[in-house]
Design a protein around this motif. Structure first.
Motif, PDB file in Angstrom:
ATOM      1  N   ARG A  60       1.177  -3.828   8.449  1.00 53.40           N
ATOM      2  CA  ARG A  60       2.514  -4.234   8.858  1.00 53.40           C
ATOM      3  C   ARG A  60       3.407  -2.936   8.210  1.00 53.40           C
ATOM      4  O   ARG A  60       3.035  -2.476   7.263  1.00 53.40           O
ATOM      5  N   ILE A  61       4.323  -2.580   9.104  1.00 48.71           N
ATOM      6  CA  ILE A  61       5.296  -1.489   8.736  1.00 48.71           C
ATOM      7  C   ILE A  61       6.637  -2.024   8.374  1.00 48.71           C
ATOM      8  O   ILE A  61       7.073  -2.834   9.300  1.00 48.71           O
TER       9      ILE A  61
ATOM     10  N   GLU B 190       9.475   1.743  -8.306  1.00 51.17           N
ATOM     11  CA  GLU B 190       9.738   0.895  -9.372  1.00 51.17           C
ATOM     12  C   GLU B 190      10.313  -0.530  -8.560  1.00 51.17           C
ATOM     13  O   GLU B 190      10.107  -1.820  -9.062  1.00 51.17           O
ATOM     14  N   GLU B 191      11.124  -0.185  -7.730  1.00 52.89           N
ATOM     15  CA  GLU B 191      11.776  -1.466  -7.048  1.00 52.89           C
ATOM     16  C   GLU B 191      10.858  -2.331  -6.393  1.00 52.89           C
ATOM     17  O   GLU B 191      10.852  -3.517  -6.403  1.00 52.89           O
ATOM     18  N   ILE B 192       9.786  -1.735  -5.737  1.00 56.48           N
ATOM     19  CA  ILE B 192       8.791  -2.734  -4.889  1.00 56.48           C
ATOM     20  C   ILE B 192       7.946  -3.526  -5.923  1.00 56.48           C
ATOM     21  O   ILE B 192       7.830  -4.654  -5.879  1.00 56.48           O
TER      22      ILE B 192
ATOM     23  N   GLY C 298       0.888  -1.132   0.089  1.00 59.11           N
ATOM     24  CA  GLY C 298      -0.021   0.025  -0.003  1.00 59.11           C
ATOM     25  C   GLY C 298       0.790   1.311   0.055  1.00 59.11           C
ATOM     26  O   GLY C 298       2.016   1.448  -0.520  1.00 59.11           O
ATOM     27  N   GLY C 299       0.259   2.367   0.477  1.00 63.30           N
ATOM     28  CA  GLY C 299       0.814   3.658   0.646  1.00 63.30           C
ATOM     29  C   GLY C 299       0.044   4.710  -0.429  1.00 63.30           C
ATOM     30  O   GLY C 299       0.599   5.906  -0.400  1.00 63.30           O
ATOM     31  N   THR C 300      -0.948   4.294  -0.979  1.00 63.31           N
ATOM     32  CA  THR C 300      -1.660   5.078  -1.991  1.00 63.31           C
ATOM     33  C   THR C 300      -3.110   5.290  -1.445  1.00 63.31           C
ATOM     34  O   THR C 300      -3.642   4.177  -0.572  1.00 63.31           O
ATOM     35  N   THR C 301      -3.640   6.278  -1.787  1.00 66.12           N
ATOM     36  CA  THR C 301      -4.949   6.444  -1.640  1.00 66.12           C
ATOM     37  C   THR C 301      -5.991   5.055  -2.263  1.00 66.12           C
ATOM     38  O   THR C 301      -7.000   4.701  -1.605  1.00 66.12           O
TER      39      THR C 301
ATOM     40  N   LEU D  96       2.946  -1.238   4.476  1.00 66.19           N
ATOM     41  CA  LEU D  96       3.408   0.248   4.548  1.00 66.19           C
ATOM     42  C   LEU D  96       4.956  -0.009   4.638  1.00 66.19           C
ATOM     43  O   LEU D  96       5.563  -0.385   5.393  1.00 66.19           O
ATOM     44  N   ALA D  97       5.652   1.090   3.363  1.00 67.45           N
ATOM     45  CA  ALA D  97       7.070   1.123   3.661  1.00 67.45           C
ATOM     46  C   ALA D  97       7.627   1.825   4.857  1.00 67.45           C
ATOM     47  O   ALA D  97       8.726   1.418   5.301  1.00 67.45           O
ATOM     48  N   GLY D  98       6.835   2.720   5.590  1.00 67.63           N
ATOM     49  CA  GLY D  98       6.989   3.324   6.802  1.00 67.63           C
ATOM     50  C   GLY D  98       8.058   4.782   6.466  1.00 67.63           C
ATOM     51  O   GLY D  98       8.608   5.147   7.406  1.00 67.63           O
TER      52      GLY D  98
END
Length: 246
Positions: A48-49, A79-81, A9-12, A33-35
């Protein structure tokens, strides 16, 4: 055991998807989430973070947590994720889908210069103006640090880390912003050029409307290509259809 869906995640759109999936009976939904942001938006379901440790670490997590479907709903420039997710899904056989909001399209009155990278955007700027509104994210600022003669106004949710261009003014703010607010900001700071990434969606598009109103040139960094063989769906409904739920 309930089917388990992992959302990167991390987006709307990721938050909207988590809400839609958790509203369905019999599903376990985890959002990762990347944190990188200290105050992320509220997410329903499990959260999870932190990273997984590359594609191998993600594949291991998919197996250990018995994940039945993987949804990559990260930012279009993560891109990497996205690459790691595709590799992990292939290694484990877990069905996966990429959720990407459509990119922006210029109108007849827009003065856009599409470029393939942040470094290409930096190369273009000296010929376009002296005062730059830079909205490419705090992690991309080193690409502009060598432009010592330009004045940058940088807007970021979190304070950026160096290196930065020497003439940088940082505005700490969290959107969304209206077109009127963006127009007033560009005017107040005497901006000559807007630089942005093609994030797509409506949450950050007001600055494009403001640039159009003021007839300002816009340097648009294009999205990286998806991994070979990976296709994206444009919205939450598309993901639900691919997962066969909803």
């Amino acid at each position: 055991m309930s089917p388990h869906v992992l959302i990167l995640g991390g987006t709307t759109e990721a938050r909207e998807l988590a809400a839609a999936l958790t509203a369905l009976p019999g599903l376990r939904v985890t959002t990762s989430l990347a944190g990188r942001v200290s105050r992320p938006g509220t997410v329903t379901g499990e959260v999870r973070i932190g990273g997984f440790g590359g594609a191998e670490g993600l594949a291991r997590w998919l197996r250990e947590e018995r994940v039945d479907a993987l949804v990559d709903a990260t930012h279009p420039f993560a891109e990497e994720i996205t690459s790691n997710a595709a590799r992990a899904a292939a290694a484990t056989g877990v069905p996966s889908v990429v959720l990407r909001r459509p990119g922006w399209q210029p109108g007849p009155e827009d003065r856009w210069s599409p470029v393939p990278s942040l470094s290409a955007a930096a190369d273009l700027l000296p010929a376009l103006g002296r005062r730059i509104f830079l909205t490419t994210g705090r992690l991309g600022l080193p690409a502009f640090a060598h432009l010592t003669d330009l004045h940058f106004v940088v807007r970021s949710v979190e304070p950026p880390d160096p290196p930065l261009p020497p003439r940088t003014e940082v505005l700490l703010a969290r959107g969304p912003f209206t077109a009127d607010e963006e127009t007033a900001l560009l005017s107040a700071h005497c901006i000559d050029v807007l630089v942005t990434k093609d994030s797509g969606g409506t949450a950050t598009s007001a600055k494009l409307t403001a640039a159009r109103r003021l007839a300002l040139p816009v340097v648009v960094v294009q999205r990286p290509a998806l991994p070979e063989g990976v296709e994206a769906v444009p919205d939450v409904a598309g993901v639900l259809a691919r997962l066969g739920v909803g």
